[in-house]
Design a protein around this motif. Structure first.
Motif, PDB file in Angstrom:
ATOM      1  N   THR A 171      48.863  69.707  36.655  1.00 45.14           N
ATOM      2  CA  THR A 171      47.636  70.379  36.264  1.00 45.14           C
ATOM      3  C   THR A 171      47.882  71.112  34.945  1.00 45.14           C
ATOM      4  OG1 THR A 171      47.015  70.655  38.582  1.00 45.14           O
ATOM      5  CG2 THR A 171      45.877  72.037  36.984  1.00 45.14           C
ATOM      6  N   GLU A 172      47.008  70.856  33.981  1.00 39.24           N
ATOM      7  CA  GLU A 172      47.111  71.514  32.684  1.00 39.24           C
ATOM      8  C   GLU A 172      46.653  72.963  32.793  1.00 39.24           C
ATOM      9  OE1 GLU A 172      44.603  68.756  30.445  1.00 39.24           O
ATOM     10  OE2 GLU A 172      46.417  68.119  29.363  1.00 39.24           O
ATOM     11  N   ARG A 226      43.512  68.009  35.990  1.00 36.44           N
ATOM     12  CA  ARG A 226      44.609  67.302  36.637  1.00 36.44           C
ATOM     13  C   ARG A 226      44.898  66.039  35.835  1.00 36.44           C
ATOM     14  NH1 ARG A 226      44.629  67.224  42.955  1.00 36.44           N
ATOM     15  NH2 ARG A 226      46.409  68.552  42.879  1.00 36.44           N
ATOM     16  N   MET A 227      46.160  65.855  35.479  1.00 39.56           N
ATOM     17  CA  MET A 227      46.593  64.702  34.700  1.00 39.56           C
ATOM     18  C   MET A 227      47.397  63.773  35.614  1.00 39.56           C
ATOM     19  SD  MET A 227      45.200  65.452  31.889  1.00 39.56           S
ATOM     20  CE  MET A 227      45.820  64.139  30.886  1.00 39.56           C
ATOM     21  N   TYR A 228      46.863  62.604  35.850  1.00 37.18           N
ATOM     22  CA  TYR A 228      47.511  61.610  36.705  1.00 37.18           C
ATOM     23  C   TYR A 228      48.462  60.784  35.847  1.00 37.18           C
ATOM     24  CZ  TYR A 228      43.642  62.963  39.679  1.00 37.18           C
ATOM     25  OH  TYR A 228      42.742  63.691  40.412  1.00 37.18           O
ATOM     26  N   GLU A 229      49.740  60.752  36.234  1.00 34.84           N
ATOM     27  CA  GLU A 229      50.745  60.048  35.443  1.00 34.84           C
ATOM     28  C   GLU A 229      51.092  58.689  36.053  1.00 34.84           C
ATOM     29  OE1 GLU A 229      53.456  63.199  33.168  1.00 34.84           O
ATOM     30  OE2 GLU A 229      53.874  63.089  35.305  1.00 34.84           O
ATOM     31  N   ASN A 230      51.978  58.718  37.012  1.00 43.92           N
ATOM     32  CA  ASN A 230      52.526  57.483  37.575  1.00 43.92           C
ATOM     33  C   ASN A 230      52.144  57.360  39.040  1.00 43.92           C
ATOM     34  OD1 ASN A 230      53.787  57.255  35.056  1.00 43.92           O
ATOM     35  ND2 ASN A 230      55.553  58.400  35.781  1.00 43.92           N
ATOM     36  N   GLN A 246      48.070  77.146  43.189  1.00 44.09           N
ATOM     37  CA  GLN A 246      49.095  77.447  42.187  1.00 44.09           C
ATOM     38  C   GLN A 246      50.421  76.732  42.444  1.00 44.09           C
ATOM     39  OE1 GLN A 246      47.177  80.059  43.657  1.00 44.09           O
ATOM     40  NE2 GLN A 246      45.839  79.700  41.894  1.00 44.09           N
ATOM     41  N   SER A 247      50.565  76.068  43.568  1.00 41.25           N
ATOM     42  CA  SER A 247      51.821  75.413  43.917  1.00 41.25           C
ATOM     43  C   SER A 247      52.152  74.287  42.939  1.00 41.25           C
ATOM     44  CB  SER A 247      51.751  74.823  45.330  1.00 41.25           C
ATOM     45  OG  SER A 247      51.584  75.837  46.287  1.00 41.25           O
ATOM     46  N   ALA A 292      54.093  67.141  41.271  1.00 41.32           N
ATOM     47  CA  ALA A 292      52.953  67.432  42.145  1.00 41.32           C
ATOM     48  C   ALA A 292      52.419  68.820  41.853  1.00 41.32           C
ATOM     49  CB  ALA A 292      53.367  67.337  43.609  1.00 41.32           C
ATOM     50  N   SER A 293      51.100  68.962  42.023  1.00 40.37           N
ATOM     51  CA  SER A 293      50.475  70.270  41.893  1.00 40.37           C
ATOM     52  C   SER A 293      49.502  70.473  43.051  1.00 40.37           C
ATOM     53  CB  SER A 293      49.746  70.396  40.546  1.00 40.37           C
ATOM     54  OG  SER A 293      48.676  69.483  40.452  1.00 40.37           O
ATOM     55  N   GLY A 294      49.245  71.746  43.359  1.00 43.57           N
ATOM     56  CA  GLY A 294      48.302  72.075  44.417  1.00 43.57           C
ATOM     57  C   GLY A 294      48.652  71.408  45.733  1.00 43.57           C
TER      58      GLY A 294
END
Length: 145
Positions: free
Chosen positions: A46-47, A52-56, A104-105, A123-125
């Motif tokens: 997450t920026e 949310r930026m999806y990578e791989n 915030q995780s 991973a985020s959230g």
């Protein structure tokens, strides 16, 4: 792609176009992997602005892991055996205690296979909880002892 995988994608905020890209990657993996695909994970972060930026995109079978790098922009698959050859796992975390994640995780998994191949999964959230499940289901049982 099965309902569980689609539900997971919706749960982490993926929309129609991203789900379509994931479906395409899944079909590619299904055609290449000699085993049933049992797990899915989207490496994302997450920026600062909350996007949310999806990578791989990762898929897991009993003995293989498959990655589609930058799956929202590219069409590719990398397949690697990981059965009992994971040499090292390192988890970096912030605001996450391996219990219920919050907004915030953050968590980052670094792993190394015995042949020197390494990888990073972010991973985020709420996705932190899913990363923990992936670690417990696919990575820890395949540690080289």
């Amino acid at each position: 792609m099965n309902r569980e995988f689609t539900d997971y994608l919706h749960n982490i905020g993926a929309t129609g176009p991203i789900i379509d890209k994931a479906e395409n990657a899944y079909k590619n993996c299904e055609n290449i992997c000699p085993e049933e695909i049992k797990g899915i994970f989207v490496s994302e972060y997450t920026e600062e602005n909350g996007n949310r930026m999806y990578e791989n995109l990762w898929f897991f079978s009993e003995r293989y892991c498959m990655e589609s790098k930058n799956f929202t922009q590219r069409d590719n698959i990398d397949i690697t055996p990981y059965n009992k050859i994971i040499k090292r796992l390192f988890i970096e975390k912030k605001d996450y205690e391996f219990t219920e994640a919050n907004a915030q995780s953050r968590a980052i998994l670094h792993f190394v296979l015995h042949m020197g191949i390494d990888g990073t999964i972010k991973a985020s959230g709420e996705n932190c909880d899913h990363l923990l499940n992936i670690v417990k289901s696919y990575f820890i049982p395949n540690l080289l002892i």
